[in-house]
Design an enzyme around this catalytic site. Structure first.
Site, PDB file in Angstrom:
ATOM      1  N   GLU A  76       0.706  -1.339  -0.161  1.00  0.00           N
ATOM      2  CA  GLU A  76       0.171   0.011  -0.183  1.00  0.00           C
ATOM      3  C   GLU A  76       0.770   1.176   0.041  1.00  0.00           C
ATOM      4  OE1 GLU A  76      -3.788   1.845   2.471  1.00  0.00           O
ATOM      5  OE2 GLU A  76      -2.489   0.238   3.289  1.00  0.00           O
ATOM      6  N   ASP A  77       2.092   1.292   0.696  1.00  0.00           N
ATOM      7  CA  ASP A  77       2.724   2.279   1.130  1.00  0.00           C
ATOM      8  C   ASP A  77       4.066   2.714   0.330  1.00  0.00           C
ATOM      9  OD1 ASP A  77       0.467   3.466   2.580  1.00  0.00           O
ATOM     10  OD2 ASP A  77       1.428   2.634   4.413  1.00  0.00           O
TER      11      ASP A  77
END
Length: 715
Positions: A76-77
């Protein structure tokens, strides 16, 4: 900051055969892709996955879960992809990371349909592999521990979401310490004044309480040893949220909370649990109604223990929990304590596993129920249930949410029994259907072929099964009525044009008309006309030649029904595709700008607007619901009721009134009552501009000395 070696030590302590190479590899990959990222606290971002993984170690989870803790934010990051994770760590870990990533994207503050869809995603992720939600709970717990660095508005939003969703999930999964910590941290950010006041008051009594705990522990240990029972006795103060809830629910001051300490006795066997209970009851007088046997009747999350409250030394109430070592492990670790392995993999949702009964039931309903509001109600009912145990006439035990009624019992037996319920006997005596079931009740349902559900039942039931089946029956019943009404209206309309609707409805023209009006079949069209969503004129204009349809096309029946005289002032509500609408606000719930709201079409009475959570909406036909929105350009003060409970003292009313005025709200009416136990219950109707204004007033009242609880009054 926790180090990798600390995690490896933790894992080795409970799983000496663990494959530490996988954990080391996950750490290296996470450190590489998170390099250069900084958290709001100023710490390297890697500190977060390390802390999350440490929490998973405390839950004694398997190696794939530990690796997922280190990797959970990588997809996600960072620039990392799921395919990279799959190539390096295999399918099992990749699926877990993917599940956590999907849940992380969920926001619970969105529109109702989206919120319902998010819940569905979470349930499906849990069903596929329960470890996904355990990693997410660990992630949320660490985020709550570091919430100080977020802006105030975000703190409040995340804390409310935690209290609404994640703390109940931790409770349902049986992880008591995670639930307690999430609740305490939520209280800290949602009601900081109350939280820090409790912290101060509890700290003041710390020395005396420690002395008292040591004394009671000594008495219990010595007495049990006299009878040959070796027990580990511990005492701990109750967590802040549970103290706050007790004060709020029972309208008590902090000084009136006597059982601030809970004692736990861990013994060797189930037999010794009951022996220890007898010894403690012989030692101190038990408080009637405060004994609970969760060993004979475990909670839905697998929790087992004996609970009793006694009048201990110096007349203090003392809560004692008695359990075995295995029961204690289940109470602390919850679902993780039931972990079962098969060729290195965790079993899925076994049909025989009662631990997952509630989740299986939710999954069944999420497939049945398409209406978003109904589905959200179902989920929240099942997450927040506190149970009572009752018996069938044959002696079988059934568990229900606290507040459940004989109607819930009837639908639990069989849908047909519920649909034809006309009465109930509890322990041999007739009771009304609104009777709330109590622990130990023996329930017998009285049925009749003439009996059928009523919309009022929706206000009485507490189980998602009963609510779903009643709504389903009402929806079918109302649809049948609407079809009949729609047919009548169309026959009347077509008579104006000397045409026979019955004949036309069977011809080829009807297929073209249905397609033009976006209707799947004739019944759907008749129902839509009966509900008022399509006007008879619209149908006539599609079935008859233009020269035959003499009436000029005007506003549809919905617009006509909702239209109001132009002399009325503009409403603070917007309704899609319809202007100048007659709008009424439900007096039962008094919505204010900013509240989540829903509208209901009433024939000839416009749209009635209520809170989405209002009990009045329970019996609504979903087909008559209409989306409504606040018109934020129009500033209109709205009335709302609040109830303030405080200690009955001189000048309290004046201080409360001053706090309301200082918050720039107007008091339109007030009702003042006092109780025999010297409590002042003041109900104010005030005018506020929006939800934020109302929150400001409530916070100001909570700061008044002597105020115990401030609540908004809705249906």
């Amino acid at each position: 900051m926790i180090r990798l070696n600390d995690i490896l030590d933790k894992v080795t302590a409970y799983n000496p055969k663990a494959d530490l190479d996988v954990i080391n590899k996950a750490y290296v990959f996470s450190a590489k892709v998170h390099q250069g990222q900084i958290r709001r606290s100023g710490e390297p971002y890697l500190s977060h996955p390390l802390e999350v993984t440490a929490i998973l170690c405390d839950l004694k989870l398997d190696v794939p879960s530990i690796a997922t803790g280190l990797l959970h934010d990588t997809v996600e990051d960072t620039y990392a992809t799921l395919d990279q994770v799959r190539d390096l760590f295999g399918d099992e870990i990749a699926e877990l990371v993917d599940g956590v990533t999907k849940i992380s994207k969920i926001s619970f503050q969105t529109a109702e349909e989206q919120q319902a869809e998010n819940f569905r995603k979470m349930l499906l992720a849990m069903a596929k592999d329960i470890r996904v939600i355990l990693v997410k709970l660990a992630d949320r717990l660490h985020n709550m521990r570091t919430l100080d660095y977020m802006p105030a508005a975000k703190q409040a939003r995340i804390a409310q979401e935690t209290l609404d969703i994640y703390a109940p999930l931790a409770n349902r999964l049986g992880i008591a310490w995670v639930k307690s910590e999430l609740e305490d941290l939520s209280l800290r950010y949602l009601k900081p004044d109350i939280y820090y006041e409790l912290v101060t008051k509890v700290a003041k009594t710390k020395r005396e309480r420690r002395r008292y705990i040591d004394e009671v522990k000594g008495i219990i240990s010595d007495k049990l040893a006299e009878f040959g029972i070796v027990a580990e006795v511990t005492g701990r103060p109750k967590h802040f949220f549970s103290i706050y809830e007790k004060m709020r629910q029972q309208n008590l001051d902090f000084e009136q909370i006597y059982d601030l300490v809970a004692f736990r006795c861990i013994v060797g066997s189930v037999k010794e649990c009951y022996e220890a209970l007898g010894i403690i009851h012989a030692l101190w007088k038990p408080v009637p109604g405060r004994f609970k046997d969760y060993i004979a009747m475990p909670k839905a999350n697998g929790y087992q223990s004996l609970h009793t409250t006694v009048i201990g030394p110096y007349g203090e109430r003392v809560e004692v929990q008695i359990r075995t070592e295995e029961m204690h492990r289940v109470a602390e670790e919850g679902i993780a304590a039931h972990w079962r392995y098969k060729e290195g993999k965790v079993d899925g949702l076994s049909k025989t596993d009662q631990q997952f009964a509630w989740l299986r039931q939710l999954l069944e309903y999420q497939q049945e129920v398409r209406d978003p509001k109904e589905f959200l109600d179902t989920v929240k009912l099942d997450l927040f249930s506190d149970e009572v145990y009752v018996f069938t006439p044959k002696g079988d035990v059934k568990a229900f949410p606290r507040g459940a009624t004989p109607i819930d019992f009837a639908f639990a037996v069989h849908t047909d029994v519920g649909l034809h319920t006309v009465g109930a006997r509890v322990s041999g005596r007739l009771v009304p259907l609104k009777y709330e079931l109590q622990n130990g009740d023996i329930v017998e349902i009285i049925t009749s072929s003439q009996g059928h559900p009523s919309a009022d039942w929706l206000k009485l039931v507490k189980t998602s099964r009963a609510r779903s089946k009643i709504r389903q029956w009402i929806k079918v019943e109302q649809r049948d009525r609407s079809i009949l009404l729609g047919r009548e209206l169309l026959e009347k309309e077509f008579k104006k044009y000397d045409a026979d609707f019955g004949k036309l409805s069977k011809g080829k023209e009807m297929d073209a008309a249905l397609e033009a009006l976006g209707m799947p079949d004739l019944d759907a069209l008749l129902a839509a006309v009966g509900y008022g969503r399509i006007s008879p004129y619209q149908v006539a204009s599609k079935l008859l030649p233009p020269e035959v349809v003499r009436e000029p096309k005007g506003p549809g029946i919905l617009a006509k029904a909702l239209r109001r005289p132009s002399r009325r002032v503009r409403s603070a509500i917007r309704i899609k595709d319809v202007e100048d609408v007659l709008v009424r606000f439900g007096k039962c719930c008094n919505p204010v700008p900013g509240d989540p709201i829903i509208g209901y079409i009433s024939r000839g009475r416009g749209v009635s607007v209520h809170l989405t959570s209002c009990a009045t909406t329970l019996g609504w036909d979903p087909e008559r619901r209409i989306e409504v929105q606040w018109d934020h350009e129009l500033k209109e003060a709205r009335p709302v009721k609040i109830q303030v409970v405080g200690t009955d003292k001189k000048g309290l009313l004046a201080e409360e009134s001053a706090a309301i005025s200082a918050s720039e709200a107007t008091i339109s009416s007030a009702q003042i009552t006092t109780t025999p136990d010297r409590k002042a219950i003041n109900t104010f109707e005030i005018l506020v501009s929006d939800l934020d204004h109302l929150r400001t007033v409530i916070k100001a009242l909570e700061r008044v000395k002597g105020v115990i609880k401030v609540e908004r009054v809705t249906a």
